[in-house]
Design a protein around this motif. Structure first.
Motif, PDB file in Angstrom:
ATOM      1  N   VAL A 156       0.844  -1.191   0.000  1.00 11.54           N
ATOM      2  CA  VAL A 156       0.000   0.000   0.000  1.00 11.54           C
ATOM      3  C   VAL A 156       0.879   1.241   0.000  1.00 11.54           C
ATOM      4  N   GLU A 157       0.492   2.217  -0.813  1.00  8.65           N
ATOM      5  CA  GLU A 157       1.227   3.486  -0.879  1.00  8.65           C
ATOM      6  C   GLU A 157       0.227   4.629  -0.766  1.00  8.65           C
ATOM      7  N   GLY A 158       0.473   5.527   0.166  1.00  3.93           N
ATOM      8  CA  GLY A 158      -0.432   6.666   0.373  1.00  3.93           C
ATOM      9  C   GLY A 158      -1.192   6.514   1.678  1.00  3.93           C
ATOM     10  N   ASN A 159      -2.074   7.455   1.932  1.00  4.91           N
ATOM     11  CA  ASN A 159      -2.854   7.440   3.162  1.00  4.91           C
ATOM     12  C   ASN A 159      -4.042   6.495   3.055  1.00  4.91           C
ATOM     13  N   ILE A 160      -4.356   5.843   4.165  1.00  5.70           N
ATOM     14  CA  ILE A 160      -5.552   5.007   4.216  1.00  5.70           C
ATOM     15  C   ILE A 160      -6.524   5.708   5.156  1.00  5.70           C
ATOM     16  N   ASP A 161      -7.553   6.290   4.560  1.00  3.27           N
ATOM     17  CA  ASP A 161      -8.545   7.036   5.333  1.00  3.27           C
ATOM     18  C   ASP A 161      -9.942   6.653   4.864  1.00  3.27           C
ATOM     19  N   SER A 162     -10.938   7.395   5.290  1.00  2.48           N
ATOM     20  CA  SER A 162     -12.313   7.033   4.948  1.00  2.48           C
ATOM     21  C   SER A 162     -12.572   7.069   3.436  1.00  2.48           C
ATOM     22  N   LYS A 163     -11.817   7.865   2.701  1.00  8.32           N
ATOM     23  CA  LYS A 163     -11.993   7.936   1.243  1.00  8.32           C
ATOM     24  C   LYS A 163     -11.318   6.769   0.531  1.00  8.32           C
ATOM     25  N   THR A 164     -10.168   6.334   1.040  1.00  7.39           N
ATOM     26  CA  THR A 164      -9.396   5.306   0.339  1.00  7.39           C
ATOM     27  C   THR A 164      -9.570   3.900   0.917  1.00  7.39           C
TER      28      THR A 164
ATOM     29  N   LEU B 272       3.166  -1.702   4.710  1.00  7.12           N
ATOM     30  CA  LEU B 272       2.692  -0.349   4.997  1.00  7.12           C
ATOM     31  C   LEU B 272       3.840   0.660   5.054  1.00  7.12           C
ATOM     32  N   SER B 273       4.990   0.303   4.509  1.00  9.57           N
ATOM     33  CA  SER B 273       6.165   1.170   4.602  1.00  9.57           C
ATOM     34  C   SER B 273       5.984   2.499   3.874  1.00  9.57           C
ATOM     35  N   LYS B 274       5.030   2.572   2.951  1.00  8.32           N
ATOM     36  CA  LYS B 274       4.786   3.817   2.225  1.00  8.32           C
ATOM     37  C   LYS B 274       3.464   4.457   2.639  1.00  8.32           C
ATOM     38  N   VAL B 275       2.984   4.084   3.830  1.00 12.44           N
ATOM     39  CA  VAL B 275       1.747   4.656   4.369  1.00 12.44           C
ATOM     40  C   VAL B 275       2.107   5.570   5.526  1.00 12.44           C
ATOM     41  N   GLU B 276       1.689   6.830   5.432  1.00 15.77           N
ATOM     42  CA  GLU B 276       1.992   7.799   6.488  1.00 15.77           C
ATOM     43  C   GLU B 276       0.833   7.974   7.462  1.00 15.77           C
ATOM     44  N   PHE B 277      -0.394   7.715   7.002  1.00 19.02           N
ATOM     45  CA  PHE B 277      -1.571   7.943   7.839  1.00 19.02           C
ATOM     46  C   PHE B 277      -2.534   6.776   7.685  1.00 19.02           C
ATOM     47  N   LEU B 278      -3.041   6.310   8.823  1.00 19.66           N
ATOM     48  CA  LEU B 278      -4.011   5.213   8.848  1.00 19.66           C
ATOM     49  C   LEU B 278      -5.142   5.616   9.780  1.00 19.66           C
ATOM     50  N   SER B 279      -6.329   5.813   9.218  1.00 17.25           N
ATOM     51  CA  SER B 279      -7.479   6.233  10.023  1.00 17.25           C
ATOM     52  C   SER B 279      -8.184   5.015  10.612  1.00 17.25           C
TER      53      SER B 279
ATOM     54  N   LYS C 112      -7.282 -15.368  10.112  1.00 21.22           N
ATOM     55  CA  LYS C 112      -7.268 -16.120  11.371  1.00 21.22           C
ATOM     56  C   LYS C 112      -8.294 -17.256  11.340  1.00 21.22           C
ATOM     57  N   SER C 113      -9.427 -17.037  10.675  1.00 25.46           N
ATOM     58  CA  SER C 113     -10.456 -18.077  10.584  1.00 25.46           C
ATOM     59  C   SER C 113      -9.956 -19.289   9.797  1.00 25.46           C
ATOM     60  N   GLN C 114      -8.885 -19.096   9.028  1.00 23.57           N
ATOM     61  CA  GLN C 114      -8.264 -20.182   8.274  1.00 23.57           C
ATOM     62  C   GLN C 114      -6.970 -20.632   8.952  1.00 23.57           C
ATOM     63  N   SER C 115      -6.818 -20.260  10.230  1.00 23.61           N
ATOM     64  CA  SER C 115      -5.627 -20.574  11.026  1.00 23.61           C
ATOM     65  C   SER C 115      -4.355 -20.006  10.403  1.00 23.61           C
ATOM     66  N   GLY C 116      -4.482 -18.871   9.749  1.00 19.60           N
ATOM     67  CA  GLY C 116      -3.340 -18.234   9.121  1.00 19.60           C
ATOM     68  C   GLY C 116      -2.786 -17.098   9.950  1.00 19.60           C
ATOM     69  N   LYS C 117      -1.805 -16.395   9.365  1.00 18.86           N
ATOM     70  CA  LYS C 117      -1.150 -15.277  10.041  1.00 18.86           C
ATOM     71  C   LYS C 117      -1.060 -14.085   9.105  1.00 18.86           C
ATOM     72  N   VAL C 118      -1.086 -12.900   9.728  1.00 14.55           N
ATOM     73  CA  VAL C 118      -0.921 -11.645   9.000  1.00 14.55           C
ATOM     74  C   VAL C 118       0.302 -10.942   9.564  1.00 14.55           C
ATOM     75  N   VAL C 119       1.228 -10.564   8.678  1.00 10.07           N
ATOM     76  CA  VAL C 119       2.424  -9.836   9.081  1.00 10.07           C
ATOM     77  C   VAL C 119       2.378  -8.454   8.434  1.00 10.07           C
ATOM     78  N   LEU C 120       2.616  -7.432   9.250  1.00 10.38           N
ATOM     79  CA  LEU C 120       2.690  -6.064   8.742  1.00 10.38           C
ATOM     80  C   LEU C 120       4.155  -5.664   8.622  1.00 10.38           C
ATOM     81  N   VAL C 121       4.477  -4.971   7.532  1.00 10.44           N
ATOM     82  CA  VAL C 121       5.858  -4.559   7.252  1.00 10.44           C
ATOM     83  C   VAL C 121       5.942  -3.040   7.230  1.00 10.44           C
ATOM     84  N   GLY C 122       7.019  -2.530   7.843  1.00  6.96           N
ATOM     85  CA  GLY C 122       7.334  -1.113   7.722  1.00  6.96           C
ATOM     86  C   GLY C 122       6.303  -0.174   8.316  1.00  6.96           C
ATOM     87  N   VAL C 123       5.715  -0.540   9.436  1.00  4.59           N
ATOM     88  CA  VAL C 123       4.691   0.290  10.060  1.00  4.59           C
ATOM     89  C   VAL C 123       5.376   1.461  10.773  1.00  4.59           C
ATOM     90  N   SER C 124       4.985   2.674  10.421  1.00  8.20           N
ATOM     91  CA  SER C 124       5.609   3.861  11.024  1.00  8.20           C
ATOM     92  C   SER C 124       5.342   3.908  12.524  1.00  8.20           C
TER      93      SER C 124
END
Length: 112
Positions: free
Chosen positions: A16-24, A46-53, A68-80
């Motif tokens: 993801v690149e850019g802000n994640i807000d109510s519009k995006t 998320l290394s190119k995300v500056e704002f997360l609403s 998680k419902s499939q017994s999987g995992k989620v890894v986040l990268v580059g979180v500011s």
């Protein structure tokens, strides 16, 4: 905002690149749903995300619950630091593994 989907060593990667807000957030959600379909492990870069609403947090939680419902995992990268603070204050940080690089994320998921 831009969203790119890739597969690295059979792991879904959402960049993801850019802000994640109510519009995006709806665009992010649509791309994420497509990317995680049938996947047990997901990396979200998320290394190119500056704002997360709160709308962005909701999408992350939706991804987490689906994987998680499939017994999987989620890894986040580059979180500011700012986004980590928000996630920590809301308790969301406890749902995710957070690493600095894409390579670390792949290794983390390969280890199980």
């Amino acid at each position: 905002m831009k969203v790119a989907e890739n597969i690295i060593e059979s792991i879904a990667v959402i960049e993801v690149e850019g802000n994640i807000d109510s519009k995006t957030a709806p665009e992010f959600e649509k791309a994420a749903i497509a990317a995680i379909k049938g996947q047990g492990q997901v990396i979200i870069d998320l290394s190119k995300v500056e704002f997360l609403s709160s709308a962005g947090l909701r999408v992350l939680l939706m991804i987490y619950r689906q994987i998680k419902s499939q017994s999987g995992k989620v890894v986040l990268v580059g979180v500011s630091e700012d986004i980590q603070d928000v996630m920590s204050n809301t308790g969301f940080i406890n749902f995710f593994i957070i690493v600095n690089t894409l390579e670390e994320a792949v290794e983390t998921l390969k280890k199980g």
